[in-house]
Structures are given as structure tokens and as C-alpha cells.
Scaffold this active site. Structure first.
Site, PDB file in Angstrom:
ATOM      1  N   ASP A  13       0.765  -1.285   0.063  1.00 42.58           N
ATOM      2  CA  ASP A  13       0.143  -0.050   0.024  1.00 42.58           C
ATOM      3  C   ASP A  13       0.792   1.180   0.122  1.00 42.58           C
ATOM      4  O   ASP A  13       0.239   2.357   0.584  1.00 42.58           O
ATOM      5  CB  ASP A  13      -1.125   0.029   1.362  1.00 42.58           C
ATOM      6  N   LYS A  16       2.121   1.883  -4.958  1.00 40.72           N
ATOM      7  CA  LYS A  16       2.702   1.785  -6.325  1.00 40.72           C
ATOM      8  C   LYS A  16       1.950   1.739  -7.384  1.00 40.72           C
ATOM      9  O   LYS A  16       2.526   1.980  -8.643  1.00 40.72           O
ATOM     10  CB  LYS A  16       3.089   0.045  -6.079  1.00 40.72           C
ATOM     11  N   GLY A  40      -3.859  -4.877  -4.524  1.00 37.92           N
ATOM     12  CA  GLY A  40      -5.002  -3.888  -4.856  1.00 37.92           C
ATOM     13  C   GLY A  40      -3.952  -2.545  -5.314  1.00 37.92           C
ATOM     14  O   GLY A  40      -3.707  -1.864  -4.456  1.00 37.92           O
ATOM     15  N   HIS A  41      -3.936  -2.302  -6.672  1.00 39.01           N
ATOM     16  CA  HIS A  41      -3.332  -1.018  -6.982  1.00 39.01           C
ATOM     17  C   HIS A  41      -4.178  -0.092  -7.708  1.00 39.01           C
ATOM     18  O   HIS A  41      -5.046  -0.433  -8.554  1.00 39.01           O
ATOM     19  CB  HIS A  41      -2.214  -1.562  -8.195  1.00 39.01           C
ATOM     20  N   GLN A 224       2.597  -6.242  -3.060  1.00 41.08           N
ATOM     21  CA  GLN A 224       2.640  -6.121  -1.573  1.00 41.08           C
ATOM     22  C   GLN A 224       3.902  -5.409  -1.359  1.00 41.08           C
ATOM     23  O   GLN A 224       4.080  -4.175  -2.117  1.00 41.08           O
ATOM     24  CB  GLN A 224       2.810  -7.522  -0.846  1.00 41.08           C
TER      25      GLN A 224
HETATM   26  P1  IMP Z   1      -2.289 -12.864   2.066  1.00 39.96           P
HETATM   27  O1  IMP Z   1      -1.344 -12.473   1.244  1.00 39.96           O
HETATM   28  O2  IMP Z   1      -3.698 -12.606   1.632  1.00 39.96           O
HETATM   29  O3  IMP Z   1      -2.016 -14.335   2.515  1.00 39.96           O
HETATM   30  O4  IMP Z   1      -2.244 -12.147   3.303  1.00 39.96           O
HETATM   31  C1  IMP Z   1      -1.035 -11.938   4.168  1.00 39.96           C
HETATM   32  C2  IMP Z   1      -0.798 -10.611   4.612  1.00 39.96           C
HETATM   33  O5  IMP Z   1      -0.364  -9.724   3.730  1.00 39.96           O
HETATM   34  C3  IMP Z   1      -2.106 -10.004   5.507  1.00 39.96           C
HETATM   35  O6  IMP Z   1      -1.215  -8.994   6.546  1.00 39.96           O
HETATM   36  C4  IMP Z   1      -2.559  -9.085   4.211  1.00 39.96           C
HETATM   37  O7  IMP Z   1      -3.083  -8.006   5.002  1.00 39.96           O
HETATM   38  C5  IMP Z   1      -1.116  -8.760   3.671  1.00 39.96           C
HETATM   39  N1  IMP Z   1      -1.263  -8.221   2.342  1.00 39.96           N
HETATM   40  C6  IMP Z   1      -1.540  -9.071   1.168  1.00 39.96           C
HETATM   41  N2  IMP Z   1      -1.575  -8.411   0.220  1.00 39.96           N
HETATM   42  C7  IMP Z   1      -1.453  -6.979   0.435  1.00 39.96           C
HETATM   43  C8  IMP Z   1      -1.532  -5.589  -0.365  1.00 39.96           C
HETATM   44  O8  IMP Z   1      -1.413  -5.787  -1.568  1.00 39.96           O
HETATM   45  N3  IMP Z   1      -1.176  -4.707   0.626  1.00 39.96           N
HETATM   46  C9  IMP Z   1      -1.169  -4.753   1.807  1.00 39.96           C
HETATM   47  N4  IMP Z   1      -1.109  -5.942   2.653  1.00 39.96           N
HETATM   48  C10 IMP Z   1      -1.406  -7.050   1.904  1.00 39.96           C
END
Ligand code: IMP
Length: 428
Positions: A13, A16, A40-41, A224
Site C-alpha cells: 500500500d 505503487k 490492490g493497485h 505487496q
Molecule cells: P495474504 O497475502 O492474503 O495471505 O495475506 C497475508 C498478509 O499480507 C496480510 O497481513 C495481508 O493483509 C497482507 N497483504 C496481502 N496483500 C496485500 C497488499 O496488497 N497490500 C497490503 N497488505 C497485503
């Protein structure tokens, strides 16, 4: 410099989406290397807002080829939905999008298992997005995943899916007392995506290597952020992929010797969603103000993000792990109303001060941040496009960060719109 990686330096977040969208203009190919539709971009232009989860942000620029690499996990229904939204917006994906034939597929039982595991009290709650990312990467590493190329042969796909289905059915029943829908209906649903997958898959490794040989410009897009990397982040509170620069090599099949540049995107403060340590997190009015001013709510799940001050320990860790040679600072305008702005330079824990990122969660969870304070500029910076037009105190803050991190800024973002940006050079 034909191959550049652009990635997040914090817990995702960082903004990007906007930055990759802008930098895509310089590239021939934009290639996403890891993660799935957990990302989520957000991209804003022409008074419209788009949120992309899987398809690289380069899709908004005509003539750019977008690649979803082998390191990405693809949920076919999420992909179909995103394709449909883009089609509705008048964006033609034909010959613009290629999916790696080696990419693993997220299957419906993956998200069921992800959400059930999070709900069940006996497992460590990670605060995942519930999209099946972890279980799908687990299957990949366990060598039982289903890949995009498996859709080529319907009979083989049925056999593979059947073996997996039987196993998952037992596990879900035993652990969570859950029943999966019957095999035939699940397989029928899966097959409904076969045409779409076969239409878009290709040998993206060869495609990218050929492009490198032809001196084409490739932007490798990270999702991420560094602190969510499965190896280098705050494990186990991480995602299940390699979001750091090394992931671009494994997730796209680009050799390390061909990567010329790594650009790190970092927010002027810090946020994270989900569980896990966050040393500079604020639980007071300042934290709330960051959330309100920065509209800090998840682009994928809508969850309120946890907010805190800029953390130079995190930033230095990201620079070291990724070999970052230029920074993009985002959301500087969110600090416009703060009288005092703090930057963490180390973590105090049990009589020691850590300037390097500790692996130990106890330290990360219980440390006291060591702060340097800056006077806020208390003036509007939204939409500033010329560095010298920033208030003096804002420039001092930015220059202090640059000195603290020993790295130059390539861009500074002063708002969500494409043109609310200060440029200081080009990517390639
Ligand atoms: P997962 O990727 O859904 O397995 O989640 C694992 C961790 O990564 C959690 O804390 C999510 O909130 C975080 N996470 C996954 N994708 C994103 C992203 O695009 N932005 C921020 N946090 C993310």
C-alpha cells in the site's frame, strides 16, 4: 538500462499503482512477478478510479504488453472479472496480456481453507485477505499445484483436480467440518475458464528473454511490499511469495545479471493491514489523522489500515535486501497538517538499540522506537509538481530522509492523480 524492478518498501500500500502506471509510459513491457489478487493497485485518471488486482498497471497505456509471470498465483474468476471491468472501460486486452503457462492456479478450496484457518482459534491469525493465496502457494511448493498449462489437456486436468479435490475434501471436513461442493460441479466451474486461460497463456520466460535480447524496456512490477516477503518480512505475518527484488528473477525467469535497476516506493509514513508487529504504529489522534488524511483503507478488503510514523529501520532493510538505487516517496501531502512529524531511526529493546531489522518477533513487538522529530510545514502540498515549490520544511524533511537512507528520490508524489507528481529523472 532495459530491465527495472519497481517494488514496495514497507508493508504494501505504498502507492505503487500510481507510480507503476506512470513509469509504464517509459516501458515496452510491464510484468507482474508474484502475489495474486490479494494486491490492490489504485490508479486515478480522468476523474476515474481503477483498482487492479492482477493485471499490471501498464494496461492503461496503449501499446504496452502486460505479462503475468510464473511467480503469480491466478484465480481465474478474479481474472475474468478484472478483464471484464477493463473491457467495459474500453480497454482491449487481445495481444496486450500474456499469462505465464507456468503460473499456478488458485482453486476454490484454497480460499475456503484460507478463511477457515484464519477463523479457527487454534492457528496463528495472520489477517490474510482470505483470497486463498497462502494455500495456493503451499500446494505449489508441495508440488501438487495446478498450473495454467494444465488446462491444455482436459483429461489430465480432470485427473489432477480429482486427486487434489479428494485430499482437500478430507482435510476440510476433518479440520473445519466443511463440505466441498460435489466434484462434478467444481470441475465444471473450473472448465468454464479453460477458454480464457488458453487464449491468453504463453511462454512468458522466452518472451521476456527475447525482449531483453532485443533491448526492449521491461518494468517488473512487485506487489505487496518488502516487509511482507515470505523470507525477508515479519514472518509469519507475511504473504506467501517473494515480493523483494529476487522474486522478479524467479517469478519471471529473468536472470539476475539482466536486472539493471531497482526502484523502491515508500510512503512518507507507514501503514500495514492484517496482524503482526509494527514498531511505529500510532494508537492516538495522530494515527487517526494519518488514516483520515491518507484515506488508509484496504483497496482489496476495505479494512482500515494501521498507521504510524516513517520507519528508517524498515527503509534501510528494504534498500539492503532489494539493492534499491532510487526511491519514490509517496503521499507527502498527507503530512500537511502535522505540527510535528517523527521518523524512527532505531528500536530500543532490553538495553540494546537496533538499527538493523531484527528477526525476533519479541523485539519487533515490544521495542520502543527511537524518534527524530521534524517541524511540520503546515501548508498545502497537494498537486505540487516542482520540487522548489514545496514548503521549505517539507524539503528539509525529504532531504533528511534522503540523507538518512543514502539514496536519491526519483519521484515525489503529492496526490493520487497522475499529474500530482514531482519528477527527478527517468526510469530507463
Ligand atoms: P495474504 O497475502 O492474503 O495471505 O495475506 C497475508 C498478509 O499480507 C496480510 O497481513 C495481508 O493483509 C497482507 N497483504 C496481502 N496483500 C496485500 C497488499 O496488497 N497490500 C497490503 N497488505 C497485503
Amino acid at each position: 538500462m532495459p530491465v527495472a524492478v519497481v517494488l514496495g518498501m514497507q508493508w504494501g500500500d505504498e502507492g505503487k499503482g500510481k507510480i507503476i502506471d506512470l513509469l509504464s509510459q517509459e516501458a515496452d513491457i510491464v510484468a507482474r512477478y508474484q502475489g495474486g489478487h490479494n494486491a490492490g493497485h489504485t490508479i486515478c485518471f480522468d476523474d476515474k478510479e481503477f483498482v487492479l488486482h492482477l493485471i499490471p498497471s501498464g494496461i492503461f497505456h496503449e501499446g504496452k504488453l502486460c505479462v503475468i509471470g510464473n511467480g503469480v498465483v491466478i484465480d481465474p474468476s478474479a481474472l475474468a472479472e478484472e478483464m471484464e471491468d477493463l473491457n467495459q472501460a474500453g480497454i482491449d486486452l487481445k495481444n496486450r496480456l500474456v499469462l505465464s503457462d507456468r503460473a499456478n492456479i488458485i482453486l476454490p478450496y484454497h480460499s475456503v481453507s484460507d478463511r477457515s484457518r484464519e477463523k479457527e482459534g487454534k492457528f496463528q491469525k495472520i489477517g490474510t485477505t482470505g483470497r486463498g493465496i497462502g494455500p495456493s502457494y503451499s500446494d505449489k511448493i508441495a508440488r501438487i499445484g495446478i498450473r495454467a498449462c494444465d488446462f491444455l489437456d482436459e483429461n489430465r486436468l480432470r485427473e489432477q483436480f480429482h486427486v487434489n479435490y479428494q485430499e482437500k475434501k478430507k482435510i476440510l471436513k476433518h479440520l473445519y467440518d466443511l463440505e466441498l461442493p460435489d466434484f462434478d460441479s467444481m470441475f465444471r466451474d473450473l472448465l468454464s475458464f479453460r477458454k480464457m486461460i488458453l487464449e491468453y497463456i504463453g511462454d512468458t520466460q522466452s518472451l521476456l528473454q527475447k525482449a531483453i535480447a532485443e533491448n526492449k524496456k521491461i518494468l517488473c512490477e512487485g506487489a505487496q511490499g518488502t516487509m511482507l516477503d515470505v523470507d525477508h518480512g515479519t514472518y509469519p505475518f507475511v504473504t506467501s511469495s517473494s515480493s523483494t527484488a529476487g522474486g522478479a528473477c524467479t517469478g519471471l525467469g529473468i536472470p539476475p545479471t539482466k536486472i539493471d535497476r531497482v526502484v523502491g516506493v515508500i510512503k512518507a509514513y507507514t501503514t500495514r493491514v492484517g496482524e503482526g508487529p509494527f514498531p511505529t504504529e500510532l494508537h492516538d489522534g495522530d494515527g487517526q489523522m494519518l488514516r483520515d488524511e491518507g484515506h488508509e483503507f484496504g483497496a482489496t478488503t476495505g479494512r482500515p489500515r494501521r498507521c504510524g510514523w516513517f520507519d528508517a529501520v524498515v527503509a534501510r532493510h528494504a534498500i539492503g535486501i532489494n539493492g534499491i538505487d532510487a526511491l519514490v516517496l509517496t503521499k507527502i501531502d498527507v503530512l500537511d497538517k502535522f505540527e510535528i512529524i517523527k521518523v524512527c531511526t532505531g528500536y530500543k529493546h532490553k538495553g540494546n538499540v537496533y538499527e538493523k531489522m531484527p528477526a525476533d518477533l519479541d523485539c519487533l513487538q515490544n521495542c520502543e522506537p527511537v524518534y527524530t522529530e521534524y517541524e511540520g510545514w503546515m501548508a498545502n502540498t497537494v498537486g505540487v509538481t516542482v520540487y522548489d515549490e514545496l514548503p521549505e520544511k517539507a524539503r528539509q524533511y525529504i532531504e533528511s530522509l534522503g540523507k538518512l537512507l543514502g539514496t536519491q528520490f526519483l519521484m515525489i508524489s503529492t496526490g493520487p492523480q497522475r499529474n500530482y507528481t514531482i519528477h527527478n529523472g527517468t526510469l530507463f
